[in-house]
Design a protein around this motif. Structure first.
Motif, PDB file in Angstrom:
ATOM      1  N   ASP A  84      -0.061  -3.104   9.637  1.00 26.39           N
ATOM      2  CA  ASP A  84      -0.681  -1.768   9.389  1.00 26.39           C
ATOM      3  C   ASP A  84       0.352  -1.342   8.103  1.00 26.39           C
ATOM      4  O   ASP A  84      -0.221  -0.500   7.280  1.00 26.39           O
ATOM      5  CB  ASP A  84      -0.384  -0.608  10.534  1.00 26.39           C
ATOM      6  CG  ASP A  84      -1.470  -1.227  11.509  1.00 26.39           C
ATOM      7  OD1 ASP A  84      -2.434  -1.754  11.254  1.00 26.39           O
ATOM      8  OD2 ASP A  84      -1.153  -0.759  12.748  1.00 26.39           O
ATOM      9  N   LYS A  85       1.488  -1.252   8.239  1.00 26.04           N
ATOM     10  CA  LYS A  85       2.543  -1.120   7.118  1.00 26.04           C
ATOM     11  C   LYS A  85       2.154  -1.590   5.747  1.00 26.04           C
ATOM     12  O   LYS A  85       1.934  -0.838   4.736  1.00 26.04           O
ATOM     13  CB  LYS A  85       4.026  -1.182   7.452  1.00 26.04           C
ATOM     14  CG  LYS A  85       4.432  -0.463   8.722  1.00 26.04           C
ATOM     15  CD  LYS A  85       5.953  -0.364   8.733  1.00 26.04           C
ATOM     16  CE  LYS A  85       6.420  -1.677   9.226  1.00 26.04           C
ATOM     17  NZ  LYS A  85       7.987  -1.284   9.405  1.00 26.04           N
ATOM     18  N   LEU A  86       1.964  -2.867   5.883  1.00 27.64           N
ATOM     19  CA  LEU A  86       1.634  -3.436   4.743  1.00 27.64           C
ATOM     20  C   LEU A  86       0.513  -3.369   3.654  1.00 27.64           C
ATOM     21  O   LEU A  86       0.101  -3.189   2.894  1.00 27.64           O
ATOM     22  CB  LEU A  86       1.696  -5.122   4.882  1.00 27.64           C
ATOM     23  CG  LEU A  86       2.915  -5.603   5.017  1.00 27.64           C
ATOM     24  CD1 LEU A  86       3.047  -7.243   5.384  1.00 27.64           C
ATOM     25  CD2 LEU A  86       4.149  -5.351   3.820  1.00 27.64           C
ATOM     26  N   ALA A  87      -0.736  -2.725   4.836  1.00 32.13           N
ATOM     27  CA  ALA A  87      -1.954  -2.464   4.330  1.00 32.13           C
ATOM     28  C   ALA A  87      -2.099  -1.145   3.639  1.00 32.13           C
ATOM     29  O   ALA A  87      -2.880  -0.417   3.048  1.00 32.13           O
ATOM     30  CB  ALA A  87      -3.074  -2.754   5.217  1.00 32.13           C
ATOM     31  N   PHE A  88      -1.035  -0.308   4.241  1.00 37.80           N
ATOM     32  CA  PHE A  88      -0.938   1.303   3.850  1.00 37.80           C
ATOM     33  C   PHE A  88      -1.523   1.779   2.530  1.00 37.80           C
ATOM     34  O   PHE A  88      -2.111   2.559   2.269  1.00 37.80           O
ATOM     35  CB  PHE A  88       0.107   1.692   4.585  1.00 37.80           C
ATOM     36  CG  PHE A  88       0.103   3.109   4.532  1.00 37.80           C
ATOM     37  CD1 PHE A  88      -0.714   4.077   5.343  1.00 37.80           C
ATOM     38  CD2 PHE A  88       1.244   3.708   3.809  1.00 37.80           C
ATOM     39  CE1 PHE A  88      -0.532   5.431   5.111  1.00 37.80           C
ATOM     40  CE2 PHE A  88       1.254   5.301   3.460  1.00 37.80           C
ATOM     41  CZ  PHE A  88       0.431   6.061   4.085  1.00 37.80           C
ATOM     42  N   ASP A  89      -0.459   1.271   1.631  1.00 39.33           N
ATOM     43  CA  ASP A  89      -0.498   1.755   0.508  1.00 39.33           C
ATOM     44  C   ASP A  89      -0.046   0.795  -0.773  1.00 39.33           C
ATOM     45  O   ASP A  89       0.938   1.266  -1.387  1.00 39.33           O
ATOM     46  CB  ASP A  89       0.513   3.080   0.676  1.00 39.33           C
ATOM     47  CG  ASP A  89       0.682   3.938  -0.720  1.00 39.33           C
ATOM     48  OD1 ASP A  89      -0.422   3.901  -1.529  1.00 39.33           O
ATOM     49  OD2 ASP A  89       1.576   4.711  -0.794  1.00 39.33           O
ATOM     50  N   THR A  90      -0.817  -0.196  -0.794  1.00 38.77           N
ATOM     51  CA  THR A  90      -0.245  -1.407  -1.828  1.00 38.77           C
ATOM     52  C   THR A  90      -0.129  -0.848  -3.178  1.00 38.77           C
ATOM     53  O   THR A  90       0.912  -1.496  -3.778  1.00 38.77           O
ATOM     54  CB  THR A  90      -1.409  -2.494  -1.674  1.00 38.77           C
ATOM     55  OG1 THR A  90      -2.531  -2.027  -1.836  1.00 38.77           O
ATOM     56  CG2 THR A  90      -1.430  -3.152  -0.360  1.00 38.77           C
ATOM     57  N   ASP A  91      -0.859   0.157  -3.480  1.00 41.90           N
ATOM     58  CA  ASP A  91      -0.735   0.672  -4.929  1.00 41.90           C
ATOM     59  C   ASP A  91       0.195   1.754  -5.107  1.00 41.90           C
ATOM     60  O   ASP A  91       0.518   2.299  -6.141  1.00 41.90           O
ATOM     61  CB  ASP A  91      -1.999   0.740  -5.665  1.00 41.90           C
ATOM     62  CG  ASP A  91      -2.866   1.712  -5.199  1.00 41.90           C
ATOM     63  OD1 ASP A  91      -2.294   2.291  -3.969  1.00 41.90           O
ATOM     64  OD2 ASP A  91      -3.856   1.985  -5.350  1.00 41.90           O
ATOM     65  N   ARG A  92       0.611   2.294  -3.969  1.00 44.44           N
ATOM     66  CA  ARG A  92       1.524   3.480  -3.610  1.00 44.44           C
ATOM     67  C   ARG A  92       0.887   4.868  -4.203  1.00 44.44           C
ATOM     68  O   ARG A  92       1.610   5.782  -4.308  1.00 44.44           O
ATOM     69  CB  ARG A  92       2.913   3.298  -4.555  1.00 44.44           C
ATOM     70  CG  ARG A  92       3.648   2.007  -4.280  1.00 44.44           C
ATOM     71  CD  ARG A  92       4.815   1.944  -5.078  1.00 44.44           C
ATOM     72  NE  ARG A  92       5.521   0.875  -4.661  1.00 44.44           N
ATOM     73  CZ  ARG A  92       6.866   0.856  -4.609  1.00 44.44           C
ATOM     74  NH1 ARG A  92       7.526   1.704  -5.537  1.00 44.44           N
ATOM     75  NH2 ARG A  92       7.490  -0.215  -4.244  1.00 44.44           N
ATOM     76  N   LYS A  93      -0.418   4.835  -4.275  1.00 49.50           N
ATOM     77  CA  LYS A  93      -1.148   6.003  -5.019  1.00 49.50           C
ATOM     78  C   LYS A  93      -1.198   7.195  -3.675  1.00 49.50           C
ATOM     79  O   LYS A  93      -0.932   8.143  -3.955  1.00 49.50           O
ATOM     80  CB  LYS A  93      -2.555   5.721  -4.991  1.00 49.50           C
ATOM     81  CG  LYS A  93      -2.724   5.187  -6.683  1.00 49.50           C
ATOM     82  CD  LYS A  93      -4.186   5.003  -7.083  1.00 49.50           C
ATOM     83  CE  LYS A  93      -4.313   4.491  -8.476  1.00 49.50           C
ATOM     84  NZ  LYS A  93      -5.474   3.593  -8.652  1.00 49.50           N
ATOM     85  N   LYS A  94      -1.220   6.694  -2.569  1.00 49.91           N
ATOM     86  CA  LYS A  94      -1.352   7.636  -1.524  1.00 49.91           C
ATOM     87  C   LYS A  94       0.136   8.301  -1.492  1.00 49.91           C
ATOM     88  O   LYS A  94       0.113   9.791  -1.217  1.00 49.91           O
ATOM     89  CB  LYS A  94      -1.344   6.820  -0.040  1.00 49.91           C
ATOM     90  CG  LYS A  94      -2.598   6.605   0.375  1.00 49.91           C
ATOM     91  CD  LYS A  94      -2.793   5.969   1.909  1.00 49.91           C
ATOM     92  CE  LYS A  94      -3.907   5.173   2.008  1.00 49.91           C
ATOM     93  NZ  LYS A  94      -4.018   4.205   3.203  1.00 49.91           N
ATOM     94  N   ARG A  95       1.405   7.889  -1.674  1.00 49.65           N
ATOM     95  CA  ARG A  95       2.403   8.505  -1.423  1.00 49.65           C
ATOM     96  C   ARG A  95       2.999   9.044  -2.556  1.00 49.65           C
ATOM     97  O   ARG A  95       3.419  10.290  -2.816  1.00 49.65           O
ATOM     98  CB  ARG A  95       3.515   7.492  -0.986  1.00 49.65           C
ATOM     99  CG  ARG A  95       3.655   7.091   0.265  1.00 49.65           C
ATOM    100  CD  ARG A  95       4.406   5.982   0.819  1.00 49.65           C
ATOM    101  NE  ARG A  95       4.131   4.746   0.009  1.00 49.65           N
ATOM    102  CZ  ARG A  95       4.892   3.660   0.007  1.00 49.65           C
ATOM    103  NH1 ARG A  95       6.045   3.559   0.408  1.00 49.65           N
ATOM    104  NH2 ARG A  95       4.424   2.649  -0.556  1.00 49.65           N
ATOM    105  N   ARG A  96       2.538   8.595  -3.825  1.00 51.84           N
ATOM    106  CA  ARG A  96       2.492   9.104  -5.281  1.00 51.84           C
ATOM    107  C   ARG A  96       2.013  10.607  -5.132  1.00 51.84           C
ATOM    108  O   ARG A  96       2.428  11.480  -6.028  1.00 51.84           O
ATOM    109  CB  ARG A  96       2.388   8.252  -6.270  1.00 51.84           C
ATOM    110  CG  ARG A  96       3.614   7.339  -6.512  1.00 51.84           C
ATOM    111  CD  ARG A  96       3.211   6.367  -7.773  1.00 51.84           C
ATOM    112  NE  ARG A  96       4.057   5.590  -8.073  1.00 51.84           N
ATOM    113  CZ  ARG A  96       4.070   4.334  -8.484  1.00 51.84           C
ATOM    114  NH1 ARG A  96       3.000   4.111  -9.191  1.00 51.84           N
ATOM    115  NH2 ARG A  96       4.884   3.456  -8.802  1.00 51.84           N
TER     116      ARG A  96
END
Ligand SMILES: [Mg+2]
Length: 235
Positions: free
Chosen positions: A133-145
């Motif tokens: 789940d962690k690895l699939a969460f935000d591979t391009d970091r867009k969610k967190r950015r």
């Protein structure tokens, strides 16, 4: 006139949290004949040392809170700053503000992870989330950015990084890789212009960004298996 090569570890010399391979070890060996080498890491000195297979070099750890010198008797920790978290309740409250606003109220394990150094991790999926789940969460970091700026503002006592696969990592101010490398230069008599930093995490919120945006010369690594090509002119 370059005298020093400063390195990030994960994504630059190795795969994330994976041992240094022979190819990149050879590169370090070649560079070490001509230049001073220094690691500038986000993790602890001992973790970095072990991941490097004990490669003989000094290590800045925990964004500058730790410093270890390599000696013939092994690694010697010469600085180990700890800045205890002053108000954990406030940290939890701030994390919950982010969780509620961005819909991360369901999580596995704990809300916050506290490290012995005083660094803090906000794991959006919780401390016990499944690896896949962690690895699939935000591979391009867009969610967190998308809300990185807001996290920085809320945790204004910390330097915040878009860390790992699904978290924000925070180091108490003033610690970050720029602060750490600048301090190391002052303590060891080097000008910034004599140092080249090699790192992979130079984008927004990345843990090498503070060096990338500074006056230090920065070599970008986008694929650690091609480190030799990028550094060929110095080898
Ligand atoms: Mg890295």
């Amino acid at each position: 006139m370059v005298k020093v090569f400063a390195f990030d570890l994960d994504g630059t010399l190795t795969q994330h949290k994976t041992a240094l391979d022979d190819k990149n070890r050879t590169i370090l060996e070649k560079l070490a004949k001509q230049y001073t080498l220094i690691m500038v890491g986000a993790g602890s000195c001992i973790r970095i040392h072990n991941q490097l297979g004990g490669f003989p070099m000094d290590i800045i750890g925990n964004y500058g809170m730790q410093y270890a010198k390599y000696t013939l008797d092994g690694l010697k920790l010469v600085r180990d700053d700890v800045i205890p978290c002053a108000d954990k309740a406030l940290i939890e409250e701030k994390c919950n503000i982010i969780r509620e606003k961005y819909n991360f109220t369901e999580y596995a394990g704990d809300n916050v992870e506290y490290h012995a150094s005083g660094c803090v991790t906000l794991p959006l999926l919780g401390t016990k989330a499944a690896q896949e789940d962690k690895l699939a969460f935000d591979t391009d970091r867009k969610k967190r950015r998308a809300f990185y700026g807001e996290v920085c503002e809320l945790f204004s006592d910390y330097n915040v990084f878009v860390g790992g696969s699904s978290s924000f990592d925070m180091a108490p101010k003033p610690f970050n890789k720029y602060y750490a490398l600048d301090l190391w230069c002052k303590e060891n008599g080097y000008e910034h212009s004599e140092v080249i930093f090699v790192g992979d995490d130079y984008g927004i919120g990345g843990n090498d960004e503070s060096v990338y945006l500074s006056d230090f010369r920065f070599v970008c690594i986008d694929d650690y298996t091609r480190l030799d090509e990028v550094l060929s002119s110095w080898l």
